[in-house]
Each structure stands twice: as C-alpha cells, then as structure tokens.
Design an enzyme around this catalytic site. Sequence first.
Site, PDB file in Angstrom:
ATOM      1  N   THR A1564       0.665  -1.321   0.760  1.00  0.00           N
ATOM      2  CA  THR A1564      -0.210   0.097   0.013  1.00  0.00           C
ATOM      3  C   THR A1564       0.708   1.001   0.273  1.00  0.00           C
ATOM      4  O   THR A1564       0.428   2.160  -0.483  1.00  0.00           O
ATOM      5  CB  THR A1564      -0.992  -0.145   1.359  1.00  0.00           C
ATOM      6  OG1 THR A1564       0.075  -0.041   2.675  1.00  0.00           O
ATOM      7  CG2 THR A1564      -1.882  -0.884   0.595  1.00  0.00           C
ATOM      8  N   CYS A1565       2.198   1.145   0.449  1.00  0.00           N
ATOM      9  CA  CYS A1565       2.740   2.276   0.786  1.00  0.00           C
ATOM     10  C   CYS A1565       3.604   2.379  -0.323  1.00  0.00           C
ATOM     11  O   CYS A1565       3.674   3.857  -0.719  1.00  0.00           O
ATOM     12  CB  CYS A1565       3.989   2.024   1.374  1.00  0.00           C
ATOM     13  SG  CYS A1565       3.784   2.349   3.264  1.00  0.00           S
ATOM     14  N   ALA A1566       3.329   2.122  -1.926  1.00  0.00           N
ATOM     15  CA  ALA A1566       3.484   2.041  -2.938  1.00  0.00           C
ATOM     16  C   ALA A1566       2.472   2.311  -3.586  1.00  0.00           C
ATOM     17  O   ALA A1566       3.146   1.701  -4.848  1.00  0.00           O
ATOM     18  CB  ALA A1566       4.673   1.633  -3.089  1.00  0.00           C
TER      19      ALA A1566
END
Length: 1598
Positions: A1564-1566
């Site tokens: 989710t961070c990327a």
Amino acid sequence: MENRGRKRAELADQLRADKRACSSSEFRPGSSGSCIQAHMASTNSASEALECEMETSSSASVSGRSEGEADRDSGYGSCDSDGLDDSEHRHRSFREYQPRRSSGDHAKFKRILSSLEDDAEPGGQLAALTELCDVLSFCTEDSLSCFSSDAFAPVLVKLARHDHNPDIMLLAIRAITYLSDVLPRSSGFLIRHEAVPALCSRLMAIEYLDVAEQCLQALEKISRDHPLACSQAGAIMAVLNYIDFFSTSIQRVSLSIVANICKKLPSDCSTSFMEAVPILCNLIQYEDRKLVEHVAICLMRIVERVSRSPEMLSDLCKHGVIHQVTNLIALNSRTTLSQPIYTGLIGMLARLASGSVVAVRILFELNICTTLKHILSSYDIAHGMPYPVTGDVHSNQVHELLKLINELLPSSARSSEDVQLVSDKKKILMDQPELLRQFGIDILPILIQVVNSGANLYVCYGCLSIINKFVYFSRSDMLLDLAKNTNISSFLAGVFTRKDHHVLISALRIAETVLLKLPDVFLSSFVKEGVVYAIDALLTPGSSLQLMVPSCGTLISSGSDQRLAAKDVLRCLCFAFDSDCSSSSEMRDCKLENDSVHSLAMHIKTTYFLTESKNSEIGLTETLQKLRTFCALLTENVGISMGLDIYAQQEENLYRILQQIMAELNGSEPMSTFEFIESGIVKSLVNYLSNGWYLEGKTDPHDFSSYFHFLLKRLEMFARFCLTSAGGDWEDTHLAVLIRKMQCAFSSVENFPVILSHISKPRNSYATVPSGRCTTHPCLKVHFIRAEDESSLCNYPGDVLTVEPFSSLDAIEGFLWPKVSSSGGENASSTSQSSTPSKIDVPLPQPADARSHQGNAQSYAGKTDDLSSALPGMQEDMANLSHSSPEGEIAGDVVQAIPGDTSTSLHQVCPGSTAQDVQYVSVQDTSMRVQDSANATTSNFASSGERIEGRKHFTSCGSGGSSPKLIFYLQGRQLDRSLTLYQAILQQQAKAEHDVIVGPRFWSEVYKVTYRKAAVKQPNPCICDSKISSTLDRLMTFWQDVPFFSSMMTSELPCDLKKSNPCYDILFLLKILEGLSRFSFHLMSGERIRAFAEGRINNLDDLKVAVPAIPRTEFVNCKLTEKIEQQMRDPLAVSIGGMPSWCSHLMAVCPFLFGFEARVKYFRLTAFGFSQDQSHLWAQSTNNNPNAPNDRRLNGPALPRKKFQVCRSRILDSAAQMMDQFARHKTIIEVEYNEEVGTGLGPTMEFYTLVGQEFQKLGLGMWREDYHSSTSGKSLYVESSGFVVSSFGLFPRPWPASSGTSDGIQFSEVIKKFVLLGQFVAKALQDGRVLDLPLSKAFYKIILEQDLNIYDILSFDPELGRTLLEFQALVDRKQFLECENSTTMISEFCFRNTRIEDLFLEFTLLGYPDYILASGLDHKMVNMNNLEEYISLMVDATVNSGIYKQVEAFKSGFNQVFPIKSLHVFTEEELERLLCGEQDAWASNELLDHIKFDHGYTSGSPPIMNLLEIIQEFECNQRRAFLQFVTGAPRLPPGGLAALNPKLTIVRKHCGEWADGDLPSVMTCANYLKLPPYSSKERMRERLLYAITEGQGSFHLS
C-alpha cells in the site's frame, strides 16, 4: 569466453563478502554546472539498500517477490527506522579507527609492495593483492597519506596484464579500482603508467567476464578525472564493443564511462568518438531508463562538440540519431525520461537543426511539427521550470522547444558559413511548400495560445519570432488559411499591450508583413480588433514613456557598481534564441535602435492606415457605435427608475435595452474584444446593477435600508434575464456569453507584474533592522534620512543599514522611533544596534484564575522582535494560541483563543514570549474578531492588504493598534504601510506588464528612505455595527454578508485596487456575475416566492426552479492563473514576502479567477509555508508532466516526519492522543498499528479512513438523525453496522442551549468530538490525506465561515427545506395582501388544501421534540398569525443557534492546526474535493493512461485486460474496497487516478505451479498490486473480490 563465477566462488574465503568495488551506478558529476551534469549527479548515486516491503495480503502463504521489487524506494515508508542506518554506523566506526591504524600503515604498504615484485611467488602475490584490496576498501584519503601511489601504480598495471593467472589479474584491477576511488590523485600515476590501455586491452580480449566487469569499474573511476586520456586510449570503443554481454547494471557503468569521456572530447576534431554513434543509437532503444539516459547524455555531448561542423552533424543524422531522439520525446514513448534529459534532447535537436540542413530535412520528413504540437498542447506552459529560478535560461524546456521550432525555419545568416545553410533551408520550403503549410497548421495556433496565456517575456518573444518568420516565408494562400483558423488580428492587439521593444518590434513586423501580402483581408480586421488603434497609440507622445528601453539589463535596479551590473545582465532578447550559446553572446549590444518602434509604427500608419486615420476616431466601427448608444441609454434610464409610480415601466425599458445589448453580443457578426472594451458596456452594467451609485461613488451605509429591497429585486430580475435558456443548456445563457467576453477583456487590459528573483545560492547575511540577526535571505541596504522640513525628529546617527526584506513598516518604525524621537535621541547612538519593542497586547484564552500581571513593560525590556524567524514557525506559534480549553467545552461555553488585534503587525509578536510577557485580552471584548482571528497568520507574504470579503463596511470599529508615529517616503512617494519594505520598493519600481527580475544589482543598491513624523489622527466614529441595524429583516442580514452583494451596496471592491485601474470595472462586474451564478437558486427562488405573493402564480409546486449551472471553470482566467503560477514557483519571492500585492488582493476578493490547482498551491504556501508545500508541489508536477522524473525522492529539505502507534480497537482515542501531541506542530504523521508490522503511507491512509468511519457511528450525538425518535429521516437510513449514512451528507444535530444530556449522550462529549473533528480535518488537509467523511455541502459552507439560511436546509434535508420555503411563500402572500388592503380572509390561507392550524404543528423543532423553539400562550400551536415566527425559529435552530456551539468547537479545533480562514479561497464543492478526493467511475483510457504495468505485465497482457474489465464492472462499493485494498483509502486524491502518487503499479506475482490458488497482494505504501496470472477472467474476479473483502484490517511484511 570462460565464466569466472566458479573461480570467484572459490575465493569466497579469501575475499571479504562486501568488497564490491563500487555501486553499479555510482559515478561523480563533472565540474561543469550544466543541468545535465547536475542530473547525472542525482541519478547516478550509490546504489540503494534493499527495502522491506509492507504488504497487505489475504493469503496466509508467503508469496514470492516480483522481479525488481528489492530496488523500490522506501520514500513512502514501508519500514523506515529512526536513527542512523547501518552504513552510517559503519562509516563512523571506520573514522574512529583510522587514527589508531595509521602508524602501522607505512610498514604494511611497504611489505605488500615487496610481495608484489616480479620475483615473488604467485601465491604470495595473490595474498598480497587480497590484503591490499582489504586495506584500501576501508581507508579514507586522509589515512593514506603515507601511501606511495607512484610506487604501486606500475606494479598494479603490470599485474593487470598478467595473462597466466586470471585471479591475480582480477585482484590487481580491483586494487586499481579501490585506489582510484579512495585516492583520486593516484589516477594520474595510473595514467602515466598506461593503466587505461591495459584495461582497454582486457576489455577487447574479454576472456573472463568478471575481469571485464572489474575493468569497467576501474575505468569508471579513472574517467571521472581523466576523460581525455581515456578517449585517446580508445576506451569508448573498448567499453561499447561487447556491452551486450553484460548485465543491465554493468551496462549502466559502461555508459557512465562513455558519458564521462564525452565531457572532454578531443579538440582536434578527431572522429574517433564518431565510431561509437551507431552503437549508441542502438542502445538508446533499450528499455532500461537509466541506461537510455546515459546514452542520451553521451549523444548530447557529442552533438555539442561537433556543433560547429556541418559535415559531422550531417554524419550524425545519417546514423539515425534524429529518428531515435524523436521517438523518445514523443508523448507515446515507452521510456519516461527525467526532465533535464528530456529538455536536453530537445536542445540537441535544435543544435542539429541549427547546423545541418540534413537534420532539418529529416525532421520535416518525420513530421516533427505534429510531435511538437502534441508536446506543447499537453504541456502546461505555465508549469515548466522557470529560468530565473534555475539561473540558466537554456535549461528551460519551453525555451528549448521554441528554439527547435525556430531553427526549422530559415533566418538571417550570422556568418559567411551560414549563408549556404540558410539558402538550403529556404530551398527545402520552396521545393515543398506543403511543409510550411503544415507548419502553420500545427504550430501557429498553439504559439498564439501560449502568448495569450500570459507566458513570460522570453517565451513571448520566442513565439513572436517564429510567427514572424512564418508570415515572412508564407505565400498569400497560406496566410488566408491562417486568417481562417486563427484570429491573428486579436492576437496582435493583445501583444501591443506589452511594453518591451523587442516584443513590439516583432509584432509590428508581423503586422507589416501580413498587410503587405494581404492588405484587403487584414485591414478591416485590424480596425475591428483594435490593431490600428494600438499602433496609433504607440505614436502618441505619452506612449513612448511607457516603452521599455531596449537593453540587456534587468528592469529594476540601476546601481552604479559596474562589476555587479555586469553580473546582473541577462541575455538580450535579440540573442535569446540564437544557437550560439557562448558566453560572449551574453554581453553583445542590442540590435534595436531607441526609436525603432516609433519608426516602424509610423511607417505602417502612413503606408496602410492613412485613410483610417482621417476618421474622427480611429477604430470606430458600426458595432462599436451601436453598443455605445445602447450603453448610454441604459445609463440614462437607471437614474430615473426609483419612482414607485413609474417603476414597472422603467424596469421594462431597462429590460429591453439589456436585450438589445445582448443581441449585439450574440449577433451574426462576432464582436471583438476591442469593441467590447471601448463600448463602455462593463461600466454601464455595473451602474445598472448598483442603481447608479457606482458612477456616483455613493457608499453611505445609512442609506442601505432605503433601497436594499429594490436592489435585490433588480438583481433577481437580472438573474432571470441572464440564466434563462431556451434549450436549457448553460452555454446558451446570456450569463455564459457575458462571462466569456469579460474574460477576454480582462486578459486584454490587465497588466499585473510578475516579480521573479535571479540570485545565486542563498548565503548568510546580517540584518540590523529590525531585530539584529543573521538570515539566509538577502537583505536590503537602506539609508534612513530625516525629511528636510522635519524639525521635531532627530537625524538617524547611523549610516547604511541592512534591513530584512519582509520587514513591515511598523517593525521598522519600532526600530527607528527610539533613535529619532526627541526623547530617544539622547541615547540613540548607544542603542543603534538594538531595538526595544513596545508592549504588545496579544489576546489569550482567559483562565479561570487569571491574575493581573504587573511589570509587563519591564518584562519586555531588552527583548527584540524576532521578525526573521521562519514564518511557518511563527504561524505555528500563533496557532498554538488558538484553541479551546476542555473545561470551557464541558461547560458549554467554547472559548477561542484570539490572536492579536488585526491592526497590530504580525511581526510585532515575539514568538518566544511567555504568558507573562503578554497582556490578556477579554474574549468577550473581542467578539467581532473571533471569526477573523486566524487571518493574522494566514499570509506568508506579510501583506495586510487582504480584507475580509463582504465585511469591509459592516464591521465594528476595532479599538486596538496605536496610530503610526512615522511616515516613510521613497523617491518622494509615501510608502504603503500594508506592504513590506520589499513589496513597497517593487511596487514603485515595477513596470507594467513585464517580468520583473530581481537580480544582484537590486540587492546591492542603497535605497534612501525619508521619514517624517506622522500627524495624530482622531479615531473615526463607528458608522455601523456588524449587523447594520437591528431593525432590518433577516433577509438583509443574510445578503449583507454575501461578498458580491455587499460590494454592490458599497459600490466598490474590498481591496486596494484603485478605481482608475482599467481592470477595476471588469473585476467588479465579474465578481457580481460570479456571485449571481453561485446564488442563482436563492435569487430565482426569491423571485418565484415574490410572484406567488403577488398572485402571479397560485400553485406551490410552481415555486420549484431549475437553474442552469455555470461551470466554475468559466470564471477562471487562464492568463492570471499563469501569472500566479509563475510567481509561486519563485522560492525567494515566496519566502521573503516578495509576491506582488495583487496576488493576495485578487485571491481574497476574486479567488474564482484562479484555477483550482493554483488556489491549492496558494493555500498551501500561505497556510503551511514554502518548505511545507514542497512535497505537494512536487507530487503534482510529477503527475501532471509526463516527462517529469519518476524518482520519488524530493530535491530539497526533507519534511519532518513522526511515527505514531495506534490501536485498532480504540481508533477515536488514538486519534485524540495524536491530535493532543501533534495538532500544533507542522509535522507529517505516519501511523503504525499496535502489534502489526509496517508503517508509512498505506497504514496512515487507512487510519484516516477508519477515523472518518468512527465519526459516522450512531450514538455520538453529532449528526442529524442520530436520535432514536427521529421522524423526518427519509433521506437518511441507518445501516445494520451502526453507521449513519446520508444521501445528502452529514450535518450537525441541533442541541438546545439548556440541554446538557439527551438520550444518554452528554453535550460536553459532543463538543469534544467536534473539537477533535476540527483538528482531524485540518491535519488531513495539512498532511495531504484523503478522508472518507461524507459531509454535507452546508457543513462545508460552515467550515468556510459562510452564513446559512433557509435555502441551505434544502441541501441536507430537502423535504424540510421545501416545506419551510412554501410556508414562507404563504407568509409573503399574507403580507402582500395586507399591504394592498385586500378583503381576503387570513383564515382562508391553506397549505396544500390544509389550514395551517390543522397541521397541528407545535413550537418544537421537527424531529427533536425536546428542542423547544418558544414558550408561552402564543407559542403553543402554529397558526397563520405566528407562522412567520415559527419559520424564523425553525431556521435559526437548524442552521444557527442549535448548532452554534458545535460549530465553534469545530473551528477551535481546526485553528489549532492552521487558520481556518486560509480555506476562504475555495467553494464548498472544491473543499470537499480537496478533503475527500475523487470517487467517480474510471474510463478505460484513464486506466491505461495512469496505471503502470511492469515486471512481466504490459498493457496488452491477457491478465491485465481482464483486470481492467473487472475494475470497470465494479459497483461503487466494490470500487471503494478495491481502492482501500491497494492504497489504504477508499477514495482517490484530488485529480483522480492521475494524481495518485506513487503511481498505481501492477506487476506479475510469481506463484507456484497453480496460480489460480494464490491471491493478489499489495504494497500500500507504493500503490503496488501483485497480481497472479489467473487462467480466466471469472477466476480473477473471484480471487480479487475475496482478497479485497477478506484482506482488510491488517498489515504484514512479505
């Protein structure tokens, strides 16, 4: 060829595991300062450490990594750790270890050297080389002071040639690599002993792969400092010959070597490097971005080297360079390049075209015009990198694009060598005239659009130069096509408003050429569009004074220091687009004569306009005469329309005149902008709407009540006239037509300056005034001089002082007054370097036990105004004062902290002051300042010229702030105290419509500021209070706070723009039209209710109105938006308050003129400061520009980030704790969940989503219908999950003032929740997070501090709102009949065939029986006599008193983060978009355009095609779940999928034998989705839905 991998494995015990020579992509930038070399320094840094991947997965199994995931950046924080990383600890240990080991190094090196001699055993040599590599890998340059490079160099080179033992050869070359890296000066000794030929021979032989790779690593180090020696040794071809045998990372090293060598190619025009061009042209087709960029750098440097040789340029073209480069710069290129490389490639094409006719021919054959057209069309000219910021005009992408276009056409020969080239270019166009025709079709319209959009001076001149060339070489038939497709006459008329000689000469030459070739076609249009008028104006005596004298210098400063002046000189526009970029061209004299504009204008007038000039008025057309007649009639009839007896007839006459005016605007013959402006229609319409007061200038507020209703009726009639559409389409309305004409007129007449800085890197400087401190900003040099006739003040004893540029005049006065006043003159000399500010009244929350503080004046003694502290920090300190105490909230009395009186300068507040240093000011005494308290910290521009819309003439007179003691003058003109000193100087020196560039000479000049004592002014008595008069009805109370209507009533704009400004009338009318569009429903409904009251309609159903909505984009002025975009990109202007005053004035008064994206940037700059906004600006520019770098690192200082651990089971409690810690700090918060791994963007976005859901739960008592006995919730329903869901959005539930508890809910807890909500919403806006909180439009209006009325109830409770409006219509009819003395019985009035009494309504709030509206005998049941009071009480309880404390609590929490007033530049719809993002469905092309497919997938892969079809088939809830699964939030950010940062990436997930059994997983961070290659669409849909529904709620590492 033998692979040395096995042998290297055998040496694992002997060689350290981490002893790689260098990173595969590491190299140093060269000494040159070009943008390309700077880019190489940033894109070729040391290889990154592997990052942990945070993954949300619904699969219990551990999935494999996709290829290349280990290289992904963790800038968005999957597993960031605080403190130093391992490499930093390692290097620190090495540094501490070096001094201890240095004493024994000499003996060790001597022993190693002796072991490497020829007579040594191979085993001993191998061991010695291993030890040497080990030592060198841990050494620094300082620790090798005893190392003899001269002794080791020949030995190592000889061993590198050792053909019999490849291990010795490998280690020797590795030692050379380490030595060159840690001791750069040793490269010279290696070169002397022919190390480069030895390495090249190994590469050409390429017997062992690992030896060849080590040779490349060594050459990469050596080539940094000795490119010429490498070139002469044939390193280029040695490196490139077998490049395909190596891995991608080693290929990058190879090309970095070639790029280093190309920095200094041989000066003898040797063609050795030309052999590499075919190989480079082949490599540039590869897919690896870094590799392609290295190749591009090599080709650019080669082209630059041979740019003066047409033959070599032609040879380059024959190798296919142009074909490959044009493919790369095309918008559909599969390789995304960084912006410096992309710009450099365009510049390379321009160089080729400037020196080779072969290049020009090939470019035309490749249809380069269409490619450039698409680039310019998709690339926002305003958003390119501005040259004043970079300090290099040639790095500007737009500049290079224009340069390339300019080189495609012939120009005058600069030398004898160019004569043949120019002749050949002309021959191409003469032999193939269709090329020039296509050039005109593709390029000219976009160039005209660029100029009209408000491009800077350089870009404008470049566009005009190209157009001038085109019209010169075009045939008459081509110009006819041009006249049909573009309005060249209107374009030239706009250009003639510029004041630069170069621009005017170009425009005059274009006009002369088209008149020469087609006089009959263009002469009439020149008259109609005002070209004739503009050229004639250039010949008037006053006009020449406004022209910019042709020079190469800056516009502002005229310092006498010639050395500084030479540095301050910019390239003259005459040479701005020359292909010769040598420094000598910078100082060449301008080609234009001082009277060149006048001479050419006179020639055109006498040759072509002689008959026109004989007319009584130049440019007077038939259409213009008609319009002037109609406008005169409208003005004359307005003055006599007040009489009641002739009111109806006169209004009908005015209505007919309006129809005639609009008929001319919509006539068969289009009206030009010139005719529209000169007709006076704008002033006539404004005068009509203000009933003649605008021209008379009356602003007496005591007369408002006498004509308020009349003015409102006229506005309602005008709204009906403007918004009536035969086809129901907004484009057909008179309002839309009028807006478009107004926008063109405004763009034509506005001349607001753009101030750009052009200085070197920031340096520390000492500012004496006002506080005596060091600053990184340049300081102004000021000499304060007493006025000659001033006798009551002393002469300032000092000489020239350095003044901080954003110092207010109040702060300067505080410094100067003690030293020049009679009382302070005696000790002025002893206090010349210090300042003693006076005591400041700063309101603070009044504590219950507040005591009277004494000695405040003494506590300030010796303290200085810390004026120069960073403004964001100052805003933060001020914001810390703006919060409510929990005790006050529980008591139901929300106490807001109120920053100081608005008349007190922001810079007078000492951030370091404690509570004992300031005076407490009673909150009750400053009630009128509560709403505007946040304004003191809103602006980063230090300008107090921004007034509150709609309240300029309706606010009570403030008591704070002493009158000024000094008046300041510069060059005889009094300085405006609302501006900073920097702004005041610029305001006097800036010339109209010119890009003002503030260079070194501006800062070196000494400004002589004269001061005199200010006259004491008596305070003006208050004209009226904030409510005007308690006798006015509620309707007037509402409309007097509506900004555009209050401007109509006062006949002036609430800003400092002078009425003499040609833009003033247009802005005034645009503000009225925008307000009319926004409040059209109110006005049209009011007109319908009046019609019902007067009996013109009798059915309540006829009260419904359908108003065509005018899009907000129609009010956006592209040219003004372009200007403020340019201004905001100048970091110095933003940071020191150097933005022109028009930016803050227009943004406060007419924010609709600016595009949404521009207002978002302005909001972030003013609310959070420049540095705080870097990530937002960078993210936006990256996503909007297809050619922007794909790197997620930011250039500039990193924003502070803090991690906060939260608990899933106590989300709201965690949110409250977070806000308690961080609400007042400008820190980006990253969330991690308790007992879960991972932190960063994904968990943080999910946390904000979860908090938004918590606020929607039942039982909080916050929202309407969160009540067990509600009866009117037809538009709302309660989900089984316990959430209140509204089709029209959430709105605060009314609470009676006397109620402390309702249905078990404490009102004090509700207040706390609203404080937390305010904090959370503000923090989401500050950090750029997306909230999933469906607030109603009315609540957004509350956030924007707008008053609500009966019409707003319709937006969140349509049934209640509609009923109250119908009740109001009945009341109005009753009042009308009473005035008419009608015999109709009041009891006969019915509400839909039912008497009011029979409705059995009580005086309680509908749906809330505990909320008593009124008590008493007359207020038991509602009847026709008290219906009006019932309506008023219902509306007040619903949108005012019933929610007042909740709203104030929300604002108090919000203001703790940043001032809520900063949001006033947005509408409620825009604020919702800013806070909650986008949730529209996705089109197929949008998915393909904004999703990246990588690592096994392309856009044509069957799984990808299935996935895109599935996503499009998703329902709304499924789409929200998919987004939350991938990004952490169920909504996209503002701008949709295109604005998602990082870009949504889909890669192939490597599974076991049975892919259908695996589940998709994400990072989710990327925004990184790993999708297995499912066998069918149905299987993919099943597994995907299972993942997005069951995989929520936890984060794990893959």
